[in-house]
Design an enzyme around this catalytic site. Structure first.
Site, PDB file in Angstrom:
ATOM      1  N   CYS A   2       0.828  -1.203   0.000  1.00  9.17           N
ATOM      2  CA  CYS A   2       0.000   0.000   0.000  1.00  9.17           C
ATOM      3  C   CYS A   2       0.863   1.253   0.000  1.00  9.17           C
ATOM      4  O   CYS A   2       1.953   1.268   0.558  1.00  9.17           O
ATOM      5  CB  CYS A   2      -0.953   0.038   1.183  1.00  9.17           C
ATOM      6  N   ARG A  27       5.983  -1.159  -4.377  1.00  8.37           N
ATOM      7  CA  ARG A  27       5.549  -1.731  -3.091  1.00  8.37           C
ATOM      8  C   ARG A  27       4.533  -2.847  -3.282  1.00  8.37           C
ATOM      9  O   ARG A  27       4.291  -3.634  -2.365  1.00  8.37           O
ATOM     10  CB  ARG A  27       4.947  -0.634  -2.210  1.00  8.37           C
ATOM     11  N   TRP A  73      -3.159  -2.872  -1.458  1.00 10.62           N
ATOM     12  CA  TRP A  73      -2.934  -4.319  -1.480  1.00 10.62           C
ATOM     13  C   TRP A  73      -4.011  -4.925  -0.603  1.00 10.62           C
ATOM     14  O   TRP A  73      -4.073  -4.661   0.589  1.00 10.62           O
ATOM     15  CB  TRP A  73      -1.538  -4.645  -0.961  1.00 10.62           C
ATOM     16  N   ASN A 108      -3.249   2.975   5.220  1.00 14.45           N
ATOM     17  CA  ASN A 108      -2.404   1.783   5.219  1.00 14.45           C
ATOM     18  C   ASN A 108      -2.518   1.124   6.584  1.00 14.45           C
ATOM     19  O   ASN A 108      -2.545   1.817   7.605  1.00 14.45           O
ATOM     20  CB  ASN A 108      -0.930   2.138   4.985  1.00 14.45           C
ATOM     21  N   GLY A 109      -2.527  -0.203   6.616  1.00 13.29           N
ATOM     22  CA  GLY A 109      -2.577  -0.915   7.884  1.00 13.29           C
ATOM     23  C   GLY A 109      -3.846  -1.736   8.011  1.00 13.29           C
ATOM     24  O   GLY A 109      -4.577  -1.966   7.035  1.00 13.29           O
ATOM     25  N   GLU A 494      16.538 -19.807  -0.117  1.00 15.93           N
ATOM     26  CA  GLU A 494      16.323 -18.540  -0.808  1.00 15.93           C
ATOM     27  C   GLU A 494      16.078 -18.766  -2.299  1.00 15.93           C
ATOM     28  O   GLU A 494      15.226 -18.114  -2.907  1.00 15.93           O
ATOM     29  CB  GLU A 494      17.521 -17.614  -0.579  1.00 15.93           C
ATOM     30  N   LYS A 498      12.665 -17.645  -4.329  1.00 13.92           N
ATOM     31  CA  LYS A 498      12.657 -16.787  -5.513  1.00 13.92           C
ATOM     32  C   LYS A 498      11.852 -17.424  -6.645  1.00 13.92           C
ATOM     33  O   LYS A 498      11.075 -16.767  -7.329  1.00 13.92           O
ATOM     34  CB  LYS A 498      14.091 -16.519  -5.987  1.00 13.92           C
ATOM     35  N   GLU A 501       8.142 -17.215  -5.838  1.00 11.60           N
ATOM     36  CA  GLU A 501       7.599 -15.861  -5.839  1.00 11.60           C
ATOM     37  C   GLU A 501       7.248 -15.363  -7.226  1.00 11.60           C
ATOM     38  O   GLU A 501       6.193 -14.731  -7.417  1.00 11.60           O
ATOM     39  CB  GLU A 501       8.625 -14.891  -5.222  1.00 11.60           C
ATOM     40  N   HIS A 517      15.100 -38.878   3.888  1.00 14.43           N
ATOM     41  CA  HIS A 517      14.120 -38.909   4.964  1.00 14.43           C
ATOM     42  C   HIS A 517      12.751 -38.405   4.510  1.00 14.43           C
ATOM     43  O   HIS A 517      11.966 -37.918   5.328  1.00 14.43           O
ATOM     44  CB  HIS A 517      14.625 -38.096   6.163  1.00 14.43           C
ATOM     45  N   LYS A 616       5.776  -5.485  -1.739  1.00 14.15           N
ATOM     46  CA  LYS A 616       7.194  -5.266  -1.458  1.00 14.15           C
ATOM     47  C   LYS A 616       7.454  -5.036   0.021  1.00 14.15           C
ATOM     48  O   LYS A 616       8.328  -5.645   0.611  1.00 14.15           O
ATOM     49  CB  LYS A 616       7.694  -4.058  -2.275  1.00 14.15           C
TER      50      LYS A 616
END
Length: 621
Positions: A2, A27, A73, A108-109, A494, A498, A501, A517, A616
């Site tokens: 946002c 963002r 968002w 925002n929030g 990581e 990626k 995402e 395992h 973001k």
């Protein structure tokens, strides 16, 4: 996550608001909108990109001297025009929903008690047009309005439980804008000659408009009018310029220009040599003074006997990597916690622990909350690795190491991650030195290796054509496994993150020794297995794990150091890294994994810089 832009001016402010939204696109968002005072309240909203909103604004000739704008968002309510910000109050009465009211607001929030407030306001006759928690705030302020917007906002804030940054105006006071923050960032921008003022969730939104920025503290409320503004703290007391100084922020538009690159993510991957060089600039030796703050780093480092790392997402994986360094080099027991989990479980606090937070933005809600929880348990020694010197995290920690990765636009973090690793390695050396576990010769060796990192990264980036060939194979897949051992297990994590995402391929990472395992049951020719294979003490063990994959018909994609004696063959694809880099090897091995995710996403045609459902900067729980 946002974005807010607001302004009070004597000129048509709509182009500035829309341009500000464009600068905040990085963002992440799924709708956007702008509202102004113009013969009442007027607005334009869209579930498309800011460019489409700009066309809508132009065709409707929307103009005004006071306005607010927002990229949303979705949290409460689906991405839809009726849920997009800005929201208007609608007054009371049977036809109120059809009549724009007097209050316009962006937020925002998350307001946690929105259901109770909605029921209260509905009982008073307010009609709701959205499923958002934000519309509740607009109606609440309207219900408290008695001719003074500032008083109405101040009366509303204590009734809001949760996190917020808001910008609000009223058609009855057309040259006034009120902002407030609690748990979400908000900045005040001072316009040229002080004749216009701005609000934004990020100073980047105001690039080209003003570089004079005031960072609002937790609980602050600001009253903006033509040529003047007033600031008040959470207790309602006036705030002086000395308490909230105006800072010159040298953000520049070049940071959001693509140049020769296809996407921001690709640009940022290739900016990593410069980001590391900038992050290490001026580091001529390992001294406590590298870590700035309100406390003496030398005293803190000598006093602590353990480390607790708190972080989320990619930053969490950088912390997992640092655990290996801290325990092997500095010999300090280290625990790494997912920030969103840490504060909701019972833990055993140790006042001699150094609490280390890792965050790119410095505004990550879960990490800030975890920090405050640790502090409430009596752990006062705090340090942050952060990319934004003016952020809440830096202000709330005793010590800080500011990485200099620069602005990162792509939602999937790349250069911020490697810059964090560089900062964490310096922290490891500083703690080792403070504990008497770092000789002068070892310090010199490590610093020499760090200074060579930008050159080494350039050599790794030259592997891009080989990675692109792998990406053609991966683009046809729907699942992938990533394997690593020791220091490189977090790098495998990581790499899998990626790929998930931005390409939407399901990917998981495991310590290679865990293969037998459970995960080995998944291995077929349709399940590519990416293996990070540096020439370290675990290489022979890793080779055994690779044989297990080949014996089940699996196809291996291996990032191998030059002297590992792993050769390409049927079902075995090898990219040879330019050089072995010892303890700093994770910074090099992660780069081909970033490129693999990037080029796989390109081949699949996904939105690389703005992947679906992601933002973001995660400033809400």
């Amino acid at each position: 996550m946002c974005g807010i832009v607001g302004a009070v001016s004597t000129r048509n402010i709509v182009p500035v608001l829309v341009q500000g939204l464009a600068r905040l696109e990085y963002r992440g968002y799924d709708s956007c909108g702008v509202a102004v005072v113009a013969n009442g309240l007027q607005r334009a909203r869209s579930t498309s990109r800011v460019a489409e909103l700009a066309e809508q604004v132009s065709s409707s000739k929307l103009e005004g001297t006071t306005g607010i704008a927002h990229t949303r968002w979705a949290t409460h309510g689906a991405p839809a025009v009726h849920n997009a910000h800005p929201h208007f109050s609608h007054g009371i009465g049977p036809d109120a929903a059809n009549r724009p009211g007097r209050v316009a607001l962006v937020h925002n929030g998350i307001i946690e008690n929105h259901d109770e407030l909605r029921a209260l306001l509905q009982s008073k006759g307010y009609a709701f047009q959205s499923q958002t928690d934000t519309e509740v705030i607009a109606h609440l302020i309207d219900s408290l309005y008695d001719g003074d917007l500032f008083h109405a906002v101040r009366a509303a804030l204590p009734q809001l439980h949760g996190a917020y940054a808001i910008a609000v105006f009223c058609k009855d006071e057309p040259h006034r804008l009120i902002g407030a923050r609690a748990g979400s960032p908000l900045v005040l921008g001072i316009g040229k000659d002080g004749q216009e003022h701005f609000l934004a969730s990020d100073a980047m939104a105001l690039v080209g408009v003003t570089d004079q920025i005031v960072y609002l503290d937790e609980g602050d409320v600001v009253d903006l009018q033509l040529g003047k503004y007033w600031l008040f703290d959470k207790a309602g007391k006036p705030v002086t310029g000395a308490q909230r100084p105006v800072k010159t922020v040298h953000a520049h538009s070049g940071a959001v220009e693509l140049g020769p690159y296809r996407h921001y993510m690709q640009k940022e991957i290739f900016e990593q040599p410069r980001a590391i060089a900038d992050t290490l600039e001026g580091v001529n030796g390992i001294v406590p003074e590298l870590f700035e703050g309100s406390a003496s780093a030398a005293r803190v480092f000598k006093d602590i006997d353990s480390v607790l790392i708190l972080a989320c997402g990619t930053s969490y994986y950088s912390g997992c990597t640092a655990k290996y360094w801290l325990e092997s080099i500095a010999k300090i027991p280290t625990q790494v916690e997912v920030a969103s989990e840490y504060r909701y479980r019972d833990s055993v606090p140790n006042p001699k622990t150094l609490v280390v937070t890792i965050t790119q933005s410095g505004e990550t809600a879960d990490t800030l909350a975890a920090l405050r929880h640790a502090q409430s348990l009596g752990m006062k020694h705090t340090l942050t690795i952060c990319n934004v010197a003016t952020s809440a995290m830096v202000r709330e920690c005793e010590l800080a190491y500011i990485t200099r990765a620069g602005i990162e636009i792509g939602v999937a973090s790349t250069k911020a991650f490697t810059a964090q690793l560089a900062g964490l390695f310096l922290l490891t050396l500083a703690l080792a030195q403070a504990k008497g576990r770092l000789s002068d010769a070892e310090e010199a060796r490590h610093l020499k290796a760090m200074r060579h990192l930008p050159t080494a990264l350039q050599a790794v980036l030259a592997l891009e054509p080989q990675v692109m060939a792998w990406a053609e194979d991966f683009a046809k897949m729907e699942n992938a496994l990533f394997l690593g051992r020791g220091l490189h297990y977090p790098i495998a994590l990581e790499g899998a993150l990626k790929l998930k995402e931005i390409s939407y391929i399901h990917a998981e990472a495991y310590p290679a020794g865990e293969l037998k395992h459970g995960p080995l049951a998944l291995v077929t020719s349709a399940m590519p297995v990416v293996t990070v294979a540096p020439n370290d003490a675990l290489l022979e063990k890793l080779k055994s794990n690779m044989h297990e994959v080949r014996a089940r018909g699996g196809v291996l994609y291996v990032l191998a150091d030059a002297d590992t004696r792993i050769e390409s063959g049927e079902g075995l694809h090898v990219i040879r890294m330019p050089e072995h880099y010892g303890e700093l090897s994770p910074l090099l091995h992660v780069v081909p994994l970033q490129l693999l995710a990037y080029h796989t996403a390109c081949a699949r045609g996904t939105d690389v810089d703005k992947p679906r459902n992601l933002a973001k900067s995660v400033t809400v729980e």
